[in-house]
Design a protein around this motif. Structure first.
Motif, PDB file in Angstrom:
ATOM      1  N   PHE A 157      -8.264   1.515  -0.629  1.00  0.00           N
ATOM      2  CA  PHE A 157      -8.096   0.235  -1.321  1.00  0.00           C
ATOM      3  C   PHE A 157      -9.428  -0.169  -1.921  1.00  0.00           C
ATOM      4  O   PHE A 157     -10.437  -0.256  -1.223  1.00  0.00           O
ATOM      5  CB  PHE A 157      -7.609  -0.839  -0.345  1.00  0.00           C
ATOM      6  CG  PHE A 157      -7.339  -2.173  -0.975  1.00  0.00           C
ATOM      7  CD1 PHE A 157      -6.663  -2.276  -2.186  1.00  0.00           C
ATOM      8  CD2 PHE A 157      -7.759  -3.344  -0.359  1.00  0.00           C
ATOM      9  CE1 PHE A 157      -6.400  -3.512  -2.764  1.00  0.00           C
ATOM     10  CE2 PHE A 157      -7.504  -4.581  -0.924  1.00  0.00           C
ATOM     11  CZ  PHE A 157      -6.824  -4.658  -2.132  1.00  0.00           C
TER      12      PHE A 157
ATOM     13  N   TRP B 270      -4.152   0.444  -4.708  1.00  0.00           N
ATOM     14  CA  TRP B 270      -4.055   1.276  -3.508  1.00  0.00           C
ATOM     15  C   TRP B 270      -3.792   2.719  -3.909  1.00  0.00           C
ATOM     16  O   TRP B 270      -3.097   2.985  -4.877  1.00  0.00           O
ATOM     17  CB  TRP B 270      -2.917   0.786  -2.618  1.00  0.00           C
ATOM     18  CG  TRP B 270      -3.068  -0.613  -2.115  1.00  0.00           C
ATOM     19  CD1 TRP B 270      -2.716  -1.756  -2.754  1.00  0.00           C
ATOM     20  CD2 TRP B 270      -3.601  -1.010  -0.850  1.00  0.00           C
ATOM     21  NE1 TRP B 270      -3.002  -2.859  -1.975  1.00  0.00           N
ATOM     22  CE2 TRP B 270      -3.539  -2.424  -0.799  1.00  0.00           C
ATOM     23  CE3 TRP B 270      -4.122  -0.325   0.246  1.00  0.00           C
ATOM     24  CZ2 TRP B 270      -3.987  -3.148   0.300  1.00  0.00           C
ATOM     25  CZ3 TRP B 270      -4.562  -1.044   1.345  1.00  0.00           C
ATOM     26  CH2 TRP B 270      -4.490  -2.438   1.362  1.00  0.00           C
TER      27      TRP B 270
ATOM     28  N   TYR C 258       0.813  -1.225   0.000  1.00  0.00           N
ATOM     29  CA  TYR C 258       0.000   0.000   0.000  1.00  0.00           C
ATOM     30  C   TYR C 258       0.847   1.277   0.000  1.00  0.00           C
ATOM     31  O   TYR C 258       0.302   2.376  -0.042  1.00  0.00           O
ATOM     32  CB  TYR C 258      -0.975   0.000   1.184  1.00  0.00           C
ATOM     33  CG  TYR C 258      -0.362  -0.142   2.558  1.00  0.00           C
ATOM     34  CD1 TYR C 258       0.208   0.948   3.213  1.00  0.00           C
ATOM     35  CD2 TYR C 258      -0.394  -1.353   3.229  1.00  0.00           C
ATOM     36  CE1 TYR C 258       0.739   0.828   4.483  1.00  0.00           C
ATOM     37  CE2 TYR C 258       0.145  -1.494   4.506  1.00  0.00           C
ATOM     38  CZ  TYR C 258       0.698  -0.392   5.125  1.00  0.00           C
ATOM     39  OH  TYR C 258       1.228  -0.507   6.392  1.00  0.00           O
TER      40      TYR C 258
END
Length: 959
Positions: free
Chosen positions: A68, A73, A40
């Motif tokens: 997300f 992400w 992420y």
């Protein structure tokens, strides 16, 4: 305590509203998906989690807000790159966040990009520096409430007000639509009518840091503290919650938790992961780093819209697929690839590639791994209970298991499995690596008896069945039909079948259904008729498998359900009480690719406990859990981009906008997302761009598509998704228009039309003017044409005359050449004549004139003088040479200029050759032999630089 009375008046209503099914399995561990910081691209710690109405997940991270959508992400930062400690999403889609001395909200702009709007700027400068960390955000009665250690801020109708902490706030809690705050001195305060009112008897928590509050049945409240454990409170007292869960929290400390539909409580710990307990404090699940989490410190937990759990860790994010009938025993339980399993004497036994393992069936599976059966350290192919004897077929031999150890090795050969023999109750037959063996029942189980003679081929699977007459063995590509002798010593009949039906080739599987042996090929099921000696189809069983892909294995379980394997996937025809079957295939799609091919293992203990062997462990399946977890997925066109612009369409609610793309940017790209988090790697997409494509593209896991060089026009991009259970989503679409290039624009065509009309007008006038001018010049033109024609005729006449003169000249030249030839011939005759006369003169000299009389002598001398005079006075040859040189003067001049080294004699030879004289004639003229002529020709060719293939006379004529 009145505190409990004030906050639990609506508990019963709360529990009645939990209509969605929620469950937590107490056997095995659920599917866990870890997302690392590198996934992420944010900070390590994640402090708060929330979900929007589209299903997108949001995380309050040390480096900002993390989004997300299931595929990709995105990170959004605060203005000063502050950390975010809290977040809450309101129904309109605003994402409220709080950090250190900063709070506000993110909202989509017209292009779907989240933009931050600060609310802390509305606070006076002197108070802004004392905001501190915003730890909790609540949506309460039309207000957005931001709580820090020092203040509470209330936002309503774009107006902000705040209340200072009486001493110091800890945390706040929204329970059953009532809002509470913990103060370090006053205890718990309830927010009512824009004021904080202390609740009597709650100062007992002043030395405790409460992180979460959960409602319990019976007007009770569960309070989770950081280090003091769990407390239960009713309307009269507060006391420790003396349960298994409390012992765990006191040992590992708590950072709060969450509740699953009022049925299960998720408790975060600092030291040992997360536990899920029921409302009585019994731990149902314990998940930590050993069980698959990437970190043991759980900062926050969140229950999403499908009752699955998200964990914000001290380093990373974890998704737990809790709402699933499947749980798993993997390496953390000390087992590998599973080939078979069974229950015996209160233990669950599992045959694996590393030996035979067991676990108590009656004790919890939470933290204790499987234990290896003593004496089994090699490949275990099967574990079976036959006549109340536990037998393991392994690479080490046929083993009898008793009290969790090998009590007897019946045979040291490797075995795949064992079967009972009809009409021989005291015997069983085992399939070994090189044939079959008979075992006889004894006082302590079974004893090895003998090898069955007549068949010693190597097999590699346990695919045999026995009926009253035959032992059937499937060994690709054949089906063996074998009959045991009455004394079981040998096979007295063996027949190989390559096909069981003329209509279908091959043999798919061999199985027992309702105590009858069936043979399957291409999903058609056959039985064997001993009387007719042929196979016949059972159309009733065949009909059950209509519409199912070709199967490779079929197993009938203890409940009569039929489990089948196909394309490395699993399905089941569940037998109903009325004898019918219900097909279930979608739930097992998550097991695809992990089944043990050729060794499919399904062990049904009861409908709630079904064990399935896999390459990486053992799967537990509870068929009693409803299939409500299988829902229709959502799909979004996450982004639409072209050179110069990107639009995050997935963030724009109910997007009906038509986008315009310049022709110079007709290279468009789409990204897709489906907020389906369970088995996300198996989500596939299909799309089509109308009218560019007529048919939907094949399903693919790729979540990006580009189109280049689109022509101008209107386009609709349509997208659908399919989850791992095979369920398709509704179609999502966006509309866009590619503008034409400026030279094909409507205004351009209008300009073209105006220019065309103007051009027609101008050309028309010019044509009319031209016609008038043409009429004026017509007479002059006609006169000019007449004069030109007359001049042309004169010119043609002159050319004709010149041609005539040329023809005459050519004719004269031909005549001259002919005359030259004739002259040469005549000259040659004169030469011959002179040679004859010279010969006569020579011979006359030999005559002795003294013997002649005077008159004869006189006549003789007269004749001699006459001949000599004729010879001496003949100048015809010199005249000929002079004539030839005059006629061919230009040729000789050009030849001399081109080849200055050529000799006069070679010039003469060239002239004779040009006149096409033969070698003999040239020899006579030049007074040399024919060989001398050939030598002279050779030297001339060499001087002219000619090779053997070039014609000498042709070359001379070209000069």
């Amino acid at each position: 305590m009145k505190f409990i009375n004030s906050i639990f008046t609506s508990l019963i209503i709360f529990f009645l509203q939990t209509s969605l099914y929620a469950q937590v399995k107490d056997i095995g561990i659920p599917s866990i998906k870890n997302y690392k910081r590198s996934d992420y691209r944010g900070g390590t710690q994640n402090w708060s989690i929330d979900q929007d109405k589209n299903g997108n997940m949001y995380f309050a991270n040390n480096n900002g807000l993390i989004q997300f959508d299931g595929s990709s992400w995105h990170k959004y930062s605060l203005p000063m790159q502050n950390e975010i400690r809290s977040l809450k999403i309101d129904p309109s889609g605003k994402i409220y966040v709080g950090g250190n001395n900063e709070f506000g909200y993110f909202q989509n702009d017209t292009k779907g990009i989240l933009k931050y709007h600060s609310l802390s700027d509305m606070v006076d400068k002197k108070d802004k520096q004392n905001i501190n960390l915003i730890w909790r955000i609540h949506l309460f009665k039309g207000e957005v409430i931001f709580q820090s250690f020092t203040k509470i801020f209330f936002l309503k109708n774009n107006k902000l007000r705040f209340i200072n902490a009486p001493t110091k706030f800890q945390f706040s809690f929204l329970v059953n639509n009532r809002l509470y705050f913990q103060d370090k001195s006053l205890g718990i305060l309830e927010y009512q009518n824009k004021k904080l009112k202390p609740i009597k008897g709650t100062t007992v928590f002043n030395d405790k840091e409460i992180w979460s509050v959960f409602p319990l049945p019976g007007n009770k409240m569960l309070l989770a503290t950081l280090e003091k454990g769990l407390f239960i409170s009713d309307n009269t007292s507060v006391k420790p919650w003396e349960t298994e869960a409390n012992a765990f929290i006191k040992k590992n400390t708590s950072l709060g938790g969450s509740i699953i539909k009022g049925k299960f409580i998720v408790l975060n710990s600092v030291l040992d992961g997360v536990i899920v307990c029921d409302l009585n404090g019994k731990i149902i699940q314990h998940l930590n780093r050993q069980k698959g989490l990437q970190n043991n410190t759980i900062l926050t937990s969140f229950i999403d819209n499908k009752n699955n759990i998200w964990l914000g860790l001290d380093n990373g994010i974890t998704f737990i697929n809790e709402n699933s009938p499947f749980s798993y025993f993997d390496y953390s339980y000390n087992i590998g690839t599973v080939y078979a399993s069974t229950i015996f004497n209160g233990n669950l036994y599992v045959a694996t590639n590393q030996g035979l393992f067991y676990h108590s069936w009656n004790s919890p599976f939470k933290d204790s791994p499987f234990t290896r059966v003593e004496g089994t350290i090699s490949q275990a192919w099967n574990i079976q209970v036959i006549n109340n004897v536990l037998i393991c077929a392994s690479n080490s031999g046929a083993l009898v298991i008793d009290h969790n150890k090998v009590s007897k090795k019946m045979d040291s050969k490797g075995y795949f499995g064992f079967k009972t023999i009809p009409n021989h109750d005291n015997y069983i037959i085992g399939e070994s690596y090189n044939g079959f063996s008979i075992f006889k029942k004894s006082a302590d189980g079974f004893e090895y008896s003998h090898q069955v003679a007549g068949f010693d081929e190597t097999t590699n699977t346990f695919s045999i069945e026995l009926d009253q007459d035959y032992l059937w063995l499937k060994k690709d590509p054949y089906l063996y039909q074998m009959r045991l002798s009455e004394d079981l010593k040998k096979f007295d009949y063996i027949k190989k079948h390559k096909n069981i039906s003329s209509a279908y080739t091959g043999i798919g599987s061999l199985q027992h259904i309702n105590n009858i042996v069936y043979f399957q090929t291409k999903n058609h099921f056959f039985r064997f008729s001993k009387e007719q000696g042929t196979f016949f189809e059972d159309k009733k069983i065949t009909a059950l498998f209509k519409g199912i892909p070709p199967i490779t294995t079929l197993i009938e379980d203890s409940q009569g359900s039929l489990w089948y394997a196909y394309n490395e996937s699993l399905g089941v025809l569940t037998k109903n009480q009325n004898g019918t079957f219900t097909r279930k295939q979608a739930p097992f799609s998550n097991l695809s690719g992990n089944l043990v091919n050729n060794y499919i293992s399904v062990n049904t203990i009861d409908p709630g406990n079904i064990f399935i062997g896999q390459t990486d462990g053992l799967t537990h399946y509870d068929s009693k859990i409803p299939s409500s977890f299988i829902t229709k997925p959502k799909v979004f066109i996450e982004s639409f981009s072209f050179p110069g612009d990107t639009i995050l369409t997935g963030n724009i609610p109910e997007n009906q906008q038509i986008y315009t793309v310049p022709y110079s940017s007709n290279h468009v790209k789409f990204t897709f997302s489906s907020p389906t988090y369970e088995n996300q790697e198996n989500v596939t997409y299909s799309y089509k761009l109308e009218p560019f494509e007529e048919n939907w593209r094949t399903w693919s896991t790729l979540s990006i598509k580009e189109y280049t060089n689109l022509r101008e026009g209107n386009y609709v991009m349509k997208l659908k998704a399919k989850n791992s259970y095979g369920i398709e989503s509704d179609v999502s679409e966006i509309t866009f228009t590619v503008s034409p290039p400026w030279y094909r624009h409507f205004l351009a065509y209008l300009v073209y039309f105006i220019l065309l009309i103007t051009a027609v007008y101008i050309i028309s006038n010019r044509i009319k003017l031209k016609i008038r001018k043409n009429r004026y010049y017509e007479t002059i033109e006609q006169r000019r044409l007449y004069l030109e024609k007359e001049s042309k005729i004169r010119h043609e006449q002159h050319e004709l005359e010149k041609e005539i003169e040329k023809l005459k000249s050519d004719k004269l030249q031909i005549k001259i050449l002919a005359k030259d030839k004739e002259l040469v011939n005549n000259s040659l005759q004169v030469v011959k004549k002179n040679k004859i006369l010279n010969g006569i003169i020579y011979k006359l000299k030999d005559i002795d004139t003294n013997i002649l009389d005077d008159s004869t002598k006189f006549e003789f001398n007269k004749l001699h003088k006459s001949i000599v005079k004729e010879v001496n006075t003949d100048k015809s040859w010199k005249d000929l040479e002079k004539h030839i040189k005059n006629v061919h003067f230009e040729f000789l001049k050009r030849l001399k200029e081109k080849y200055p080294t050529i000799s006069p004699r070679e010039l003469d030879l060239s002239t004779y050759l040009l006149m096409n004289m033969s070698t003999k004639e040239i020899a006579e003229i030049m007074n040399i032999s024919t060989g001398g002529v050939e030598l002279a020709r050779y030297r001339l060719r060499k001087k002219l630089g000619l090779n053997k293939k070039e014609n000498l006379i042709g070359f001379l004529m070209s000069i």
